[in-house]
Scaffold this motif. Structure first.
Motif, PDB file in Angstrom:
ATOM      1  N   PHE A 264       1.033  -1.106  -0.056  1.00 33.52           N
ATOM      2  CA  PHE A 264      -0.198   0.031   0.048  1.00 33.52           C
ATOM      3  C   PHE A 264       0.921   1.184  -0.223  1.00 33.52           C
ATOM      4  N   THR A 265       0.475   2.341  -0.251  1.00 35.86           N
ATOM      5  CA  THR A 265       0.895   3.610  -0.277  1.00 35.86           C
ATOM      6  C   THR A 265      -0.399   4.651   0.273  1.00 35.86           C
ATOM      7  N   VAL A 266       0.142   5.320   1.416  1.00 42.33           N
ATOM      8  CA  VAL A 266      -1.013   6.084   2.038  1.00 42.33           C
ATOM      9  C   VAL A 266      -0.154   7.587   1.946  1.00 42.33           C
ATOM     10  N   CYS A 267      -1.025   8.815   1.413  1.00 43.83           N
ATOM     11  CA  CYS A 267      -0.519  10.040   1.260  1.00 43.83           C
ATOM     12  C   CYS A 267      -1.632  10.945   2.009  1.00 43.83           C
ATOM     13  N   LEU A 268      -1.193  11.953   2.687  1.00 49.18           N
ATOM     14  CA  LEU A 268      -2.264  12.979   3.080  1.00 49.18           C
ATOM     15  C   LEU A 268      -1.345  14.234   3.305  1.00 49.18           C
ATOM     16  N   TRP A 269      -2.219  15.315   3.141  1.00 43.29           N
ATOM     17  CA  TRP A 269      -1.821  16.878   3.632  1.00 43.29           C
ATOM     18  C   TRP A 269      -2.160  16.812   5.077  1.00 43.29           C
ATOM     19  N   LEU A 270      -1.386  17.351   5.936  1.00 49.01           N
ATOM     20  CA  LEU A 270      -1.877  17.484   7.291  1.00 49.01           C
ATOM     21  C   LEU A 270      -1.001  18.832   8.048  1.00 49.01           C
ATOM     22  N   ARG A 271      -1.480  19.343   9.112  1.00 45.71           N
ATOM     23  CA  ARG A 271      -1.077  20.700   9.830  1.00 45.71           C
ATOM     24  C   ARG A 271      -1.467  20.353  11.142  1.00 45.71           C
ATOM     25  N   SER A 272      -0.543  20.157  11.962  1.00 51.91           N
ATOM     26  CA  SER A 272      -0.629  20.013  13.325  1.00 51.91           C
ATOM     27  C   SER A 272      -0.717  21.189  14.230  1.00 51.91           C
ATOM     28  N   SER A 273      -1.383  21.207  15.256  1.00 52.17           N
ATOM     29  CA  SER A 273      -1.529  22.434  16.011  1.00 52.17           C
ATOM     30  C   SER A 273      -1.297  22.055  17.750  1.00 52.17           C
ATOM     31  N   ALA A 274      -0.510  20.658  17.621  1.00 51.98           N
ATOM     32  CA  ALA A 274      -0.122  20.548  19.043  1.00 51.98           C
ATOM     33  C   ALA A 274       1.345  19.908  19.164  1.00 51.98           C
ATOM     34  N   SER A 275       1.702  20.014  20.449  1.00 53.42           N
ATOM     35  CA  SER A 275       2.964  19.814  20.718  1.00 53.42           C
ATOM     36  C   SER A 275       3.224  19.532  22.261  1.00 53.42           C
ATOM     37  N   PRO A 276       3.895  18.416  22.799  1.00 54.65           N
ATOM     38  CA  PRO A 276       4.667  17.553  21.897  1.00 54.65           C
ATOM     39  C   PRO A 276       3.992  16.514  21.140  1.00 54.65           C
ATOM     40  N   GLY A 277       4.447  16.193  20.242  1.00 55.31           N
ATOM     41  CA  GLY A 277       3.896  14.927  19.481  1.00 55.31           C
ATOM     42  C   GLY A 277       2.482  15.336  18.578  1.00 55.31           C
ATOM     43  N   ILE A 278       2.351  14.794  17.496  1.00 57.86           N
ATOM     44  CA  ILE A 278       1.217  15.440  16.682  1.00 57.86           C
ATOM     45  C   ILE A 278      -0.194  14.203  17.088  1.00 57.86           C
ATOM     46  N   GLY A 279      -0.066  13.226  17.923  1.00 55.74           N
ATOM     47  CA  GLY A 279      -0.847  12.253  18.137  1.00 55.74           C
ATOM     48  C   GLY A 279      -0.993  11.236  16.774  1.00 55.74           C
ATOM     49  N   THR A 280      -2.300  10.796  16.494  1.00 53.24           N
ATOM     50  CA  THR A 280      -2.618   9.746  15.607  1.00 53.24           C
ATOM     51  C   THR A 280      -3.456  10.372  14.312  1.00 53.24           C
ATOM     52  N   PRO A 281      -2.685  10.435  13.187  1.00 47.37           N
ATOM     53  CA  PRO A 281      -3.307  11.228  11.934  1.00 47.37           C
ATOM     54  C   PRO A 281      -4.370  10.048  11.629  1.00 47.37           C
ATOM     55  N   PHE A 282      -4.189   8.716  11.731  1.00 46.55           N
ATOM     56  CA  PHE A 282      -5.000   7.975  11.275  1.00 46.55           C
ATOM     57  C   PHE A 282      -4.488   6.400  11.805  1.00 46.55           C
ATOM     58  N   SER A 283      -5.778   5.792  11.855  1.00 46.13           N
ATOM     59  CA  SER A 283      -5.292   4.114  12.414  1.00 46.13           C
ATOM     60  C   SER A 283      -6.472   3.250  11.814  1.00 46.13           C
ATOM     61  N   TYR A 284      -5.921   2.021  11.473  1.00 48.01           N
ATOM     62  CA  TYR A 284      -6.665   1.043  10.725  1.00 48.01           C
ATOM     63  C   TYR A 284      -6.941  -0.233  11.773  1.00 48.01           C
ATOM     64  N   ALA A 285      -8.256  -0.636  12.343  1.00 43.09           N
ATOM     65  CA  ALA A 285      -7.895  -1.925  13.199  1.00 43.09           C
ATOM     66  C   ALA A 285      -9.204  -2.803  12.485  1.00 43.09           C
ATOM     67  N   VAL A 286      -8.779  -3.843  12.899  1.00 44.09           N
ATOM     68  CA  VAL A 286      -9.536  -5.149  12.492  1.00 44.09           C
ATOM     69  C   VAL A 286      -9.723  -6.207  13.818  1.00 44.09           C
ATOM     70  N   PRO A 287     -10.758  -7.030  13.522  1.00 45.75           N
ATOM     71  CA  PRO A 287     -11.060  -8.024  14.678  1.00 45.75           C
ATOM     72  C   PRO A 287      -9.834  -8.772  15.023  1.00 45.75           C
ATOM     73  N   GLY A 288      -9.498  -8.742  16.329  1.00 44.35           N
ATOM     74  CA  GLY A 288      -8.400  -9.476  16.694  1.00 44.35           C
ATOM     75  C   GLY A 288      -6.940  -8.671  16.671  1.00 44.35           C
ATOM     76  N   GLN A 289      -6.996  -7.450  15.908  1.00 49.57           N
ATOM     77  CA  GLN A 289      -5.729  -6.734  15.892  1.00 49.57           C
ATOM     78  C   GLN A 289      -6.070  -5.071  15.673  1.00 49.57           C
ATOM     79  N   ALA A 290      -6.081  -4.640  17.012  1.00 55.19           N
ATOM     80  CA  ALA A 290      -6.450  -3.002  16.861  1.00 55.19           C
ATOM     81  C   ALA A 290      -5.134  -2.140  16.251  1.00 55.19           C
ATOM     82  N   ASN A 291      -3.958  -2.733  15.979  1.00 51.29           N
ATOM     83  CA  ASN A 291      -2.918  -1.948  15.469  1.00 51.29           C
ATOM     84  C   ASN A 291      -2.602  -2.664  14.069  1.00 51.29           C
ATOM     85  N   GLU A 292      -3.598  -2.780  13.284  1.00 53.61           N
ATOM     86  CA  GLU A 292      -3.223  -3.000  12.084  1.00 53.61           C
ATOM     87  C   GLU A 292      -2.367  -2.059  11.020  1.00 53.61           C
ATOM     88  N   ILE A 293      -2.667  -1.192  11.219  1.00 57.90           N
ATOM     89  CA  ILE A 293      -1.969  -0.170  10.593  1.00 57.90           C
ATOM     90  C   ILE A 293      -2.271   1.289  11.267  1.00 57.90           C
TER      91      ILE A 293
END
Length: 445
Positions: A264-293
């Protein structure tokens, strides 16, 4: 019935004559050769002593109709009993007379028989009105008694049929009237209860209708707001999602899900307003695995890419509050990955979940990290800022294609997840706004 007293009187006279003849011959065992029996009829007025007539009930008296009927029935029953007794005594007399007549005929021969017939043939001093055969008298009396019994049953039936409401006792009428009154009051009470229930149901229905209309009006207003907001989008992909607060309830959701992927290829434009750390721009979860992507920058840690809960740190720096274009590629062959920022490749690596295919049918969330499929967000891991042009392809894009997307020279929507308005829902206060043009975002770098 009227002939019974006369018949009974005549039989009693014959019986008396017979008994006299028997008494005269009491000294001799046999009657004298020339003796005979004489039958004498009695007038009608002389029959009352031997066979009294049954009393006739009074008609038109002061008694009620049912009482008169009852009295008539009782009198008829007494008459029937008397007639039964009379018939019994008459049967005995008839048998006695029959025996005596047989003796008379046997003793005198033809002359006695002829004399008997002659005597019977004379005027009023004979018994010519009686049947010659005594059995006929018994049959006639039996028929008379049966007629009386039929009249008695008819009167009893008429008594039962003629008892009407008007002939009921006054206390019974009052009891029936009270009962009818009670039933009427119960009916009115039930009608009143039904009217009250109908009124309550009408009120509840009105309240429910009002709530429904309020909800519909709110939805219509929301639809109007969305239509007004969407009308500002120059095209379906020229919008951004704004997540202004670090909470666990502001997020966006991609309606479509991913198929099974080997790259896969994931592309996006983003602008963060927080620091430290931008947090989680995106997440993909499946049954049995919350951290698939998962793409996440948490606290002072570097930004990380998680695939099947395996971690690779990316050399990206996007927490300066400016627009940045980032792309991430990955393939299951040897788990190789690449990281691009603003069109330039800044890092590459391998052995990130090698030979693991991305599982299909999961949930893709913008702005939150999922601990379960579609939920259990953590506010400390939430993304705060804006994002746009989130696209996913099922292959590794070439570096030149990523550069062309980043410098606004080409518009290439993802073939798996394209960035279009009707594919993105926002929740918890997240909003959609028209996005700056690609050139304006470049000037912000």
């Amino acid at each position: 019935a009227g002939m019974l007293p006369v018949v009974a009187g005549l039989l009693l006279v014959v019986a008396a004559a017979g008994r006299g003849a028997v008494a005269a011959a009491a000294g001799d065992q046999e009657s004298p050769p020339g003796s005979r029996f004489v039958c004498t009829s009695l007038p009608l007025d002389a029959a009352g002593a031997g066979c009294p007539l049954p009393p006739v009930p009074m008609q038109g008296g002061a008694l009620p109709p049912e009482e008169e009927l009852k009295a008539t029935v009782l009198q008829l029953r007494e008459t029937v009993l008397q007639q039964k007794e009379t018939i019994g005594s008459q049967r005995e007399a008839i048998r006695e007379l029959t025996g005596k007549l047989s003796r008379c005929e046997g003793a005198d021969g033809r002359s006695a028989t002829g004399t008997w017939k002659k005597e019977l043939g004379k005027g009023k001093d004979t018994m010519g009105d009686l049947p010659r055969d005594p059995a006929q008298v018994i049959d006639q009396l039996s028929r008379t008694m049966q007629t009386l019994k039929d009249r008695l049953e008819s009167l009893e039936h008429q008594l039962r049929a003629n008892v009407s409401y008007a002939a009921l006792p006054s206390d019974l009428r009052e009891m029936l009237q009270r009962r009818l009154g009670d039933l009427e009051r119960q009916l009115l009470s039930k009608v009143a209860e039904l009217e009250d229930e109908k009124s309550l149901l009408h009120n509840e229905t009105s309240a429910h209708r009002q709530k429904t209309e309020t909800a519909l009006n709110a939805l219509l207003e929301r639809v109007s707001e969305l239509e007004k907001g969407n009308s500002a989008f120059k095209s379906p992909d020229e919008f951004k999602v704004s997540l202004p607060l670090r909470t666990n309830y502001l997020y966006g959701k991609i309606k479509k899900t991913l198929p099974e992927l080997y790259a896969f290829t994931v592309c996006l434009w983003l602008r963060s307003s927080a620091s430290p750390g931008i947090g989680t721009p995106f997440s993909y979860a499946v049954p049995g695995q919350a951290n698939e992507i998962v793409l996440i920058e948490w606290g002072n840690n570097p930004i990380e890419l998680l695939i099947n809960d395996k971690v690779a740190q990316l050399p990206l720096f996007i927490s300066d509050g400016k627009w940045h274009h980032i792309c991430i590629t990955w393939t299951t062959r040897d788990g190789m990955w690449e990281a691009f920022q603003d069109g330039e490749k800044l890092g590459t690596g391998e052995n990130l979940a090698p030979w693991h295919p991305i599982k299909p049918g999961g949930v893709l969330i913008l702005g939150q990290e999922q601990d379960t499929v579609g939920g259990r967000f953590d506010a400390t891991q939430a993304f705060v800022g804006e994002m746009s042009q989130f696209n996913i392809w099922d292959r590794v894009l070439k570096a030149e294609d990523i550069m062309n997307i980043a410098n606004c020279s080409t518009n290439m929507p993802g073939n798996i997840i394209p960035w279009v308005d009707n594919n993105v829902d926002v929740f918890g206060g997240a909003t959609k706004w028209p996005v700056e043009t690609c050139e304006e975002r470049l000037l912000d770098l």
